[in-house]
Motif scaffolding. Structure first.
Motif, mmCIF file in Angstrom:
data_model
loop_
_atom_site.group_PDB
_atom_site.id
_atom_site.type_symbol
_atom_site.label_atom_id
_atom_site.label_comp_id
_atom_site.label_asym_id
_atom_site.label_seq_id
_atom_site.Cartn_x
_atom_site.Cartn_y
_atom_site.Cartn_z
ATOM 1 N N GLY A 503 12.677 1.416 6.854
ATOM 2 C CA GLY A 503 11.424 0.897 6.328
ATOM 3 C C GLY A 503 11.380 1.100 4.833
ATOM 4 O O GLY A 503 11.987 2.045 4.311
ATOM 5 N N PRO A 504 10.692 0.243 4.105
ATOM 6 C CA PRO A 504 10.651 0.367 2.641
ATOM 7 C C PRO A 504 9.925 1.633 2.218
ATOM 8 O O PRO A 504 8.836 1.939 2.722
ATOM 9 C CB PRO A 504 9.877 -0.886 2.200
ATOM 10 C CG PRO A 504 9.099 -1.296 3.406
ATOM 11 C CD PRO A 504 9.906 -0.907 4.591
ATOM 12 N N PRO A 505 10.493 2.423 1.301
ATOM 13 C CA PRO A 505 9.840 3.660 0.855
ATOM 14 C C PRO A 505 8.700 3.375 -0.113
ATOM 15 O O PRO A 505 8.608 2.286 -0.700
ATOM 16 C CB PRO A 505 10.985 4.406 0.160
ATOM 17 C CG PRO A 505 11.869 3.318 -0.366
ATOM 18 C CD PRO A 505 11.790 2.210 0.654
ATOM 19 N N GLU A 506 7.828 4.355 -0.271
ATOM 20 C CA GLU A 506 6.721 4.216 -1.214
ATOM 21 C C GLU A 506 7.219 4.229 -2.656
ATOM 22 O O GLU A 506 6.641 3.569 -3.518
ATOM 23 C CB GLU A 506 5.713 5.346 -1.008
ATOM 24 C CG GLU A 506 4.881 5.208 0.251
ATOM 25 C CD GLU A 506 3.985 3.979 0.221
ATOM 26 O OE1 GLU A 506 3.421 3.681 -0.835
ATOM 27 O OE2 GLU A 506 3.868 3.317 1.269
ATOM 28 N N LEU A 507 8.279 4.985 -2.928
ATOM 29 C CA LEU A 507 8.823 5.099 -4.277
ATOM 30 C C LEU A 507 10.334 4.998 -4.211
ATOM 31 O O LEU A 507 10.949 5.376 -3.201
ATOM 32 C CB LEU A 507 8.423 6.430 -4.920
ATOM 33 C CG LEU A 507 6.949 6.614 -5.285
ATOM 34 C CD1 LEU A 507 6.695 8.054 -5.701
ATOM 35 C CD2 LEU A 507 6.546 5.663 -6.401
ATOM 36 N N PRO A 508 10.980 4.512 -5.263
ATOM 37 C CA PRO A 508 12.445 4.477 -5.274
ATOM 38 C C PRO A 508 13.023 5.862 -5.518
ATOM 39 O O PRO A 508 12.306 6.818 -5.822
ATOM 40 C CB PRO A 508 12.753 3.529 -6.447
ATOM 41 C CG PRO A 508 11.600 3.729 -7.380
ATOM 42 C CD PRO A 508 10.403 3.968 -6.506
ATOM 43 N N SER A 509 14.340 5.949 -5.384
ATOM 44 C CA SER A 509 15.020 7.219 -5.630
ATOM 45 C C SER A 509 15.045 7.520 -7.121
ATOM 46 O O SER A 509 15.152 6.614 -7.951
ATOM 47 C CB SER A 509 16.457 7.162 -5.099
ATOM 48 O OG SER A 509 16.461 6.839 -3.732
ATOM 49 N N HIS A 510 14.953 8.799 -7.462
ATOM 50 C CA HIS A 510 15.050 9.250 -8.848
ATOM 51 C C HIS A 510 16.159 10.289 -8.954
ATOM 52 O O HIS A 510 16.382 11.070 -8.038
ATOM 53 C CB HIS A 510 13.740 9.880 -9.322
ATOM 54 C CG HIS A 510 12.606 8.916 -9.416
ATOM 55 N ND1 HIS A 510 12.478 8.007 -10.432
ATOM 56 C CD2 HIS A 510 11.540 8.706 -8.601
ATOM 57 C CE1 HIS A 510 11.382 7.289 -10.259
ATOM 58 N NE2 HIS A 510 10.790 7.704 -9.153
ATOM 59 N N GLY A 511 16.810 10.300 -10.089
ATOM 60 C CA GLY A 511 17.819 11.314 -10.343
ATOM 61 C C GLY A 511 19.126 11.035 -9.625
ATOM 62 O O GLY A 511 19.268 10.096 -8.847
ATOM 63 N N ARG A 512 20.101 11.849 -9.913
ATOM 64 C CA ARG A 512 21.433 11.733 -9.328
ATOM 65 C C ARG A 512 21.836 13.064 -8.711
ATOM 66 O O ARG A 512 21.314 14.108 -9.081
ATOM 67 C CB ARG A 512 22.452 11.323 -10.404
ATOM 68 C CG ARG A 512 22.205 9.929 -10.956
ATOM 69 C CD ARG A 512 23.185 9.604 -12.074
ATOM 70 N NE ARG A 512 22.956 8.260 -12.575
ATOM 71 C CZ ARG A 512 23.558 7.185 -12.112
ATOM 72 N NH1 ARG A 512 24.432 7.300 -11.132
ATOM 73 N NH2 ARG A 512 23.311 5.992 -12.601
ATOM 74 N N PRO A 513 22.787 13.009 -7.758
ATOM 75 C CA PRO A 513 23.254 14.275 -7.175
ATOM 76 C C PRO A 513 23.753 15.228 -8.258
ATOM 77 O O PRO A 513 24.437 14.828 -9.191
ATOM 78 C CB PRO A 513 24.393 13.825 -6.256
ATOM 79 C CG PRO A 513 24.067 12.408 -5.908
ATOM 80 C CD PRO A 513 23.408 11.831 -7.137
ATOM 81 N N SER A 514 23.371 16.464 -8.133
ATOM 82 C CA SER A 514 23.729 17.452 -9.145
ATOM 83 C C SER A 514 24.162 18.740 -8.459
ATOM 84 O O SER A 514 23.700 19.059 -7.362
ATOM 85 C CB SER A 514 22.531 17.726 -10.070
ATOM 86 O OG SER A 514 22.780 18.831 -10.905
ATOM 87 N N MET A 515 25.042 19.471 -9.088
ATOM 88 C CA MET A 515 25.494 20.757 -8.555
ATOM 89 C C MET A 515 24.574 21.907 -8.974
ATOM 90 O O MET A 515 24.874 23.068 -8.734
ATOM 91 C CB MET A 515 26.918 21.052 -9.031
ATOM 92 C CG MET A 515 27.953 20.080 -8.496
ATOM 93 S SD MET A 515 27.954 19.970 -6.689
ATOM 94 C CE MET A 515 28.458 21.643 -6.267
#
Length: 735
Positions: A503-515
């Motif tokens: 289902g479509p999310p309320e907000l898009p993804s932010h940021g990138r995978p980080s260690m």
């Protein structure tokens, strides 16, 4: 099976990690980071809005003398006067308005938002580390019936500056602490942009929630504020400013200064004509900062005749002249851009059509924010649950058909295609259940019931559609089908645990995978991987031993293989959790950055979930039909990816914003309503000053322009670009 589902559920949905309230160091770091991000954003935006080209219009602001609009407890200071183009005056006026609470009123186009932006920049440029951070927040999204003022401000600031959502660095409550300690100055722009029934409630919420000594700036049209005050009360303890009408000579002087030298004589000619006919509509139009800005955009360069503005036969009223300026703005800017570089820009008529469509849809949605992740709500095939489920089912079936057709070309029998197509039906229950999740409680127990039911029904649908294509006697087929349902449900369950219901999310993804902070996450991840490996290993060995009895017992070897496969599944789920809790960089996300991040997450999730979906089934097939141990598992997994992998891929794609945006964009582009390269077009419109950015969304630079375009979209027949010679349609060129 039940034990495995329970363990996976507790591990995947155990909730967000608990953190204590932000400490003093985290609060100070949050304030410094927020100040950097806000200043970077609005300095760039001010340049694109030409607020300093070469100087802001000399609009003066003074104290409002209408008693009904001023709180009775406010000490009226009639000496509050400032000019928006003078940052020192802006800061001095704000600081004299004890306790730094100001309401900025004025008619449409009087420069209220410009006042707020210039005040924000002035405060940031002179800010010391201990000073509060000004943050501009459009009020249109505030609904007091759903959330209080503090919660809305925290959500809005975190959405616009997602780097602050890094709880490991900034804590869980830094924004709230900044508000509580009066270390934020909310500049709430556009009370008039809130739907009329909610305006009085917004004023009440501000007065009830915000302390009377907390700094605050509110902008609104005068008439709308007066009506809201009649139903509520004025903003408590706030000074009220209103604009002094822009003088005709001051406006002409500012416009002349912003014009190329060879055209400045034309402004002198226009000034002389206005001296002879001081009641001309253009004289009234120039007193509006908005209209003066439009005149600058349309007439300061190019070959347009400035004296036509004083032509009473063409423009007998101020309304007619304002419509002319609004009609001429878009084609003039795009034609000027094409003359500078004919190969890199859009045809004016096409640009007018695209922007008109955008304005019309935004007006239908009763919003000013053009959020790319909400464009799917404009599409009738994606906005309603049944139609959205049918659309994604079609995508799954197409993917299954193409993959299985390739398998047939490699020599597989034709029924493989039919079987793969039948498997695609499994996505339908998950989409329909997914549409119900926002409407119900989001507690882990309720989500467990919904997702387990959806996965089980999806597995049942997958097996039942495959039964007609299964070879062998009827009883054997029925036995295999019944035994396969739990594993089919498990395959779907693993995808749901990794990404959620489609289902479509309320907000898009932010940021990138980080260690970052990986040491804190490692023990939890290792524990989860261990539990998944042990649970799946036992289930796997039991299924092979008792579901498909062999000539000699092989429970231990099956357990070994199950532990290996379970460990792979556990690591995959841990990686998905790592991706979901990615850390945002210390900058304000742009529209392009959020789209790239969400697209990257969608593609990575789709590829990984395709493997996650087929791996349990591939492990069973490898153990039953092959004798080479785990050495044959990669081959079996690859074969299952081609035959049924599209199911996991589609389910993962549908949980991200970018795939829904892609489907909607392609639909509108095929109809000619939007360009194929929409983001490139929006970036150009922003660069030309037609759109502005607010966080990770676009808005029309002037709400008046959006409403004008929306009205023109409802006029029957084609609307020609004003002021352009020729009527060829032209083709869109993009970069």
């Amino acid at each position: 099976m039940t034990g495995l589902l329970g363990v996976l559920t507790v591990w995947a949905w155990r909730g967000k990690p608990r953190h204590g309230s932000a400490d003093t160091g985290q609060i100070a770091e949050t304030a410094q980071a927020l100040a950097r991000m806000v200043r970077r954003q609005w300095e760039d935006e001010a340049v694109l809005r030409q607020l300093f080209d070469p100087a802001p219009l000399p609009v003066a602001w003074t104290s409002c003398r209408t008693e009904a609009l001023v709180d009775g407890r406010t000490r009226t200071d009639t000496t509050l006067v400032c000019h928006a183009h003078d940052p020192d005056e802006l800061m001095a006026t704000f600081r004299r308005a004890t306790p730094q609470r100001v309401v900025v009123l004025g008619p449409a186009g009087s420069g209220k938002t410009t006042f707020a932006v210039l005040l924000l920049l002035a405060l940031l440029r002179s800010r010391r580390p201990e000073d509060p951070v000004p943050v501009l927040c459009p009020l249109a999204s505030f609904d007091p019936s759903r959330e209080n003022t503090r919660d809305w401000l925290q959500r809005r600031i975190t959405e616009d500056y997602p780097a602050l959502s890094d709880t490991q660095r900034y804590g869980t409550a830094s924004v709230v602490d900044l508000l509580t300690e009066h270390r934020l100055v909310p500049l709430l722009d556009g009370l008039d942009e809130v739907p009329p029934p909610r305006r009085a409630a917004v004023l009440t919420a501000l007065n009830d929630t915000m302390p009377v000594n907390a700094p605050l700036v509110l902008t609104c049209r005068t008439d709308d504020y007066a009506r809201a005050v009649q139903e509520s009360t004025p903003v408590a303890n706030a000074a009220v400013l209103q604009p002094v009408p822009l003088g005709r000579s001051e406006a002409l002087a500012a416009l002349r200064l912003s014009t190329v030298p060879e055209r400045r004589d034309a402004w002198d000619t226009l000034a002389r004509r206005l001296d002879s006919i001081p009641q001309a509509p253009v004289a009234h139009v120039l007193t509006s900062p908005l209209m003066a800005t439009l005149v600058r955009s349309v007439y300061t360069t190019g070959d347009r005749d400035l004296t036509e503005l004083a032509d009473l036969r063409r423009f007998p009223t101020a309304t007619a002249l304002e419509r002319h300026l609004l009609d001429a703005l878009i084609p003039t800017l795009y034609e000027r851009s094409r003359r500078q570089d004919p190969t890199r820009h859009w045809h004016p008529q096409n640009a007018q059509r695209y922007l008109t469509f955008l304005a019309d849809e935004l007006s239908r949605q009763n919003t000013l924010d053009l959020a790319w992740w909400k464009i799917h709500t404009w599409s009738t095939s994606l906005v309603r649950p049944w139609r959205r489920a049918a659309t994604w089912l079609a995508v799954a079936l197409i993917g299954q058909f193409l993959a299985n057709a390739f398998v047939v070309l490699l020599g597989a029998p034709w029924w493989v295609v039919a079987l793969g197509m039948a498997h695609g039906v499994a996505v339908l229950p998950l989409f329909l259940f997914g549409s119900r999740v926002p409407a119900v409680s989001t507690t882990p127990a309720r989500r467990t019931i919904i997702c387990a039911s959806a996965s089980l029904i999806g597995g049942l649908a997958l097996i039942l559609t495959a039964v007609p294509f299964m070879p062998g006697p009827g009883m054997a087929v029925a036995k295999d089908a019944m035994a396969s349902i739990p594993f089919a449900g498990l395959s779907l369950w693993l995808v749901v645990l990794a990404t959620g219901l489609p289902g479509p999310p309320e907000l898009p993804s932010h940021g990138r995978p980080s260690m970052a902070h990986w040491r804190r996450r490692l023990p939890t991840a290792l524990g989860g991987v261990t539990w998944v490996a042990v649970s799946y290993g036992l289930l796997f060995a039991s299924y092979v031993e008792y579901g498909h009895r062999a000539a000699e017992p092989r429970f231990l070897t099956s357990l070994r293989d199950g532990l290996v496969i379970g460990a792979v599944l556990g690591v995959a789920l841990a990686l998905f959790r790592w991706v979901r809790t990615a850390s945002a960089e210390d900058h304000q996300d742009t529209v392009e950055a959020t789209l790239r991040t969400d697209r990257l997450r969608a593609l990575l999730s789709a590829a990984a979930c395709a493997v996650l979906f087929v791996l349990p089934d591939a492990g069973i097939r490898n153990k039953i039909y092959f004798t080479g141990g785990l050495t044959d598992l990669p081959i079996v997994t690859a074969a299952r990816l081609l035959t049924v992998g599209a199911i996991g891929l589609v389910l993962a794609l549908a949980t991200c914003a970018w795939p829904h945006y892609l489907l909607a964009r392609c639909q509108f582009a095929a109809r000619g309503q939007l360009p194929w390269r929409l983001q490139t077009f929006l970036t150009d419109a922003h660069r030309l000053g037609i759109l502005r950015r607010a966080g990770s969304t676009y808005q029309f630079r002037h709400a008046r322009l959006q409403h004008h375009l929306a009205e023109s979209a409802r006029v029957p027949g084609p609307r020609l670009c004003a002021g352009l010679s020729g009527s060829g349609s032209g083709s869109t060129t993009s970069r």
